[in-house]
Scaffold this active site. Structure first.
Site, mmCIF file in Angstrom:
data_model
loop_
_atom_site.group_PDB
_atom_site.id
_atom_site.type_symbol
_atom_site.label_atom_id
_atom_site.label_comp_id
_atom_site.label_asym_id
_atom_site.label_seq_id
_atom_site.Cartn_x
_atom_site.Cartn_y
_atom_site.Cartn_z
ATOM 1 N N TYR A 33 -93.148 19.359 47.259
ATOM 2 C CA TYR A 33 -92.717 18.934 48.578
ATOM 3 C C TYR A 33 -92.132 17.826 48.667
ATOM 4 O O TYR A 33 -92.187 16.793 47.760
ATOM 5 C CB TYR A 33 -93.892 18.986 49.486
ATOM 6 C CG TYR A 33 -94.836 18.024 49.163
ATOM 7 C CD1 TYR A 33 -95.783 17.982 48.220
ATOM 8 C CD2 TYR A 33 -94.780 17.039 50.403
ATOM 9 C CE1 TYR A 33 -96.845 17.036 48.115
ATOM 10 C CE2 TYR A 33 -96.009 15.980 50.163
ATOM 11 C CZ TYR A 33 -96.836 15.874 49.192
ATOM 12 O OH TYR A 33 -97.764 14.973 48.859
ATOM 13 N N LYS A 148 -94.401 15.310 42.773
ATOM 14 C CA LYS A 148 -94.826 15.300 43.996
ATOM 15 C C LYS A 148 -95.139 16.997 44.262
ATOM 16 O O LYS A 148 -94.504 17.694 45.019
ATOM 17 C CB LYS A 148 -93.863 14.920 45.134
ATOM 18 C CG LYS A 148 -94.310 14.795 46.383
ATOM 19 C CD LYS A 148 -93.524 13.850 47.042
ATOM 20 C CE LYS A 148 -93.854 13.594 48.534
ATOM 21 N NZ LYS A 148 -95.283 13.042 48.867
ATOM 22 N N GLU A 181 -102.901 3.926 43.320
ATOM 23 C CA GLU A 181 -102.147 4.042 44.527
ATOM 24 C C GLU A 181 -102.939 4.544 45.769
ATOM 25 O O GLU A 181 -104.329 4.867 45.679
ATOM 26 C CB GLU A 181 -100.950 4.908 44.313
ATOM 27 C CG GLU A 181 -101.335 6.240 44.017
ATOM 28 C CD GLU A 181 -100.016 7.233 43.897
ATOM 29 O OE1 GLU A 181 -98.953 6.881 44.345
ATOM 30 O OE2 GLU A 181 -100.132 8.254 42.783
ATOM 31 N N LEU A 205 -97.130 8.277 41.984
ATOM 32 C CA LEU A 205 -95.959 8.612 42.428
ATOM 33 C C LEU A 205 -95.052 7.557 42.703
ATOM 34 O O LEU A 205 -95.194 6.764 43.420
ATOM 35 C CB LEU A 205 -95.972 9.467 43.911
ATOM 36 C CG LEU A 205 -94.903 10.262 44.456
ATOM 37 C CD1 LEU A 205 -94.831 11.399 43.716
ATOM 38 C CD2 LEU A 205 -95.240 10.410 45.922
HETATM 39 N N1 PMP Z 1 -98.180 8.172 46.551
HETATM 40 C C1 PMP Z 1 -98.448 9.137 46.953
HETATM 41 C C2 PMP Z 1 -99.724 9.849 46.273
HETATM 42 C C3 PMP Z 1 -98.006 9.742 48.094
HETATM 43 O O1 PMP Z 1 -98.442 10.847 48.486
HETATM 44 C C4 PMP Z 1 -97.005 9.248 48.787
HETATM 45 C C5 PMP Z 1 -96.500 9.827 50.118
HETATM 46 N N2 PMP Z 1 -95.591 10.913 49.732
HETATM 47 C C6 PMP Z 1 -96.470 7.976 48.348
HETATM 48 C C7 PMP Z 1 -97.256 7.452 47.210
HETATM 49 C C8 PMP Z 1 -95.389 7.411 49.043
HETATM 50 O O2 PMP Z 1 -94.153 7.773 48.861
HETATM 51 P P1 PMP Z 1 -92.809 8.024 49.546
HETATM 52 O O3 PMP Z 1 -92.814 6.504 49.881
HETATM 53 O O4 PMP Z 1 -91.859 8.695 48.995
HETATM 54 O O5 PMP Z 1 -93.469 8.813 50.899
#
Ligand code: PMP
Length: 283
Positions: A33, A148, A181, A205
């Site tokens: 997603y 993701k 994270e 991620l």
């Molecule tokens: N880490 C994780 C585990 C996440 O779920 C997200 C949110 N998608 C992020 C980091 C931040 O990623 P982004 O800035 O692309 O939303």
């Protein structure tokens, strides 16, 4: 006007939208997603998100359900049909529908769902002004969180644990006690005017907001280090914050009830928020 969703090639009323009971997303979390922030009815950092979507699909050997160039069209259509001003679009692709079997089905067609919603006005600014509290929790996720995927039970449990402890986000700890994270965000601290965040690897991620902030910081010549940090570094930090597509730059005022700095939203969070918004791309 009723809400509309894009489901496997059709625009349908949100309340009547359905997926098959043998969709592999439902049975195996066999899908990926993306969440796109929408500002002024425009998509924030579209290219970064779509590139990561394609990477996630490729890593899991899931075929794209639509032509690559059609993603933007359908996301914009969801923005238009739902009159989204400031909000988000959620896009999910799964390996499709097949009789339940762990092995990949031979002839399934990938499923796609796109939904969107507005966020209440001033929602972000109000949250930013308050800052958020964080609780640490063990990182029990699989070893490919750079993809993701829909495999989100560990972050669901971590976020609930944080909420049960009066916090808005969980920061996940690896086996050596370093923060990987947030449950749905990237984690950052600031010490002596230097910004610190964990380097990209298969244990985090690669956040699009993270990447945009990093490139924005370099554009303005701001000091920045990618390294791991632990609870001692956090205790010693002047400020902390998270980044994600829905939270942008969001200050952290306490971790495990330990105040960060003076326990109020700090000047660097404010500055980085401004720098971030200056360099986002809207399309
Ligand atoms: N880490 C994780 C585990 C996440 O779920 C997200 C949110 N998608 C992020 C980091 C931040 O990623 P982004 O800035 O692309 O939303």
């Amino acid at each position: 006007m009723s809400r509309e969703a894009f489901v496997n090639g059709e625009y349908i009323e949100y309340i009547n939208s359905k997926v098959h009971i043998e969709d592999r997303g439902y049975q195996f979390a066999d899908g990926v997603y993306e969440v796109f922030a929408i500002l002024n009815s425009k998509i924030v950092d579209y290219e970064g998100h779509i590139k990561r979507l394609n990477r996630s699909l490729k890593e899991l050997k899931i075929a794209s359900p639509i032509q690559k160039k059609s993603y933007k069209f359908h996301i914009n259509e969801i923005i238009k049909r739902n009159i989204i001003q400031d909000g988000l679009v959620y896009l999910q692709v799964t390996r499709g529908v097949a009789s339940r079997d762990f092995k990949f089905p031979k002839n399934s067609k990938s499923s796609i769902v796109i939904i969107g919603k507005n966020t209440p006005s001033n929602y972000y600014n109000n949250n930013f002004n308050k800052g958020i509290k964080v609780k640490t929790a063990k990182d029990i996720r699989w070893k490919r969180v750079d993809i993701k995927s829909l495999n989100l039970l560990p972050p669901v449990l971590a976020k609930q644990y944080a909420a049960d402890n009066g916090c808005e986000e969980a920061w996940l700890l690896d086996d050596d006690g370093y923060i990987t994270e947030g449950s749905s965000s990237n984690a950052w601290i600031v010490k002596n005017k230097t910004v610190i965040t964990r380097p990209v690897s298969s244990s985090i991620l690669n956040g699009i907001t993270r990447s945009t902030l990093i490139s924005s910081l370099s554009k303005v010549g701001y000091k920045f280090i990618e390294r791991k940090f632990n609870i001692n570094d956090i205790k010693d930090a002047d400020e902390a914050f998270i980044t994600s597509a829905t939270q942008f730059v969001m200050p952290v005022i306490a971790v495990n009830n330990i105040k960060i700095g003076d326990g109020r939203v700090g000047e660097f969070s404010q500055l980085f928020k401004e720098i971030y918004f200056k360099y986002i791309s809207l399309s």
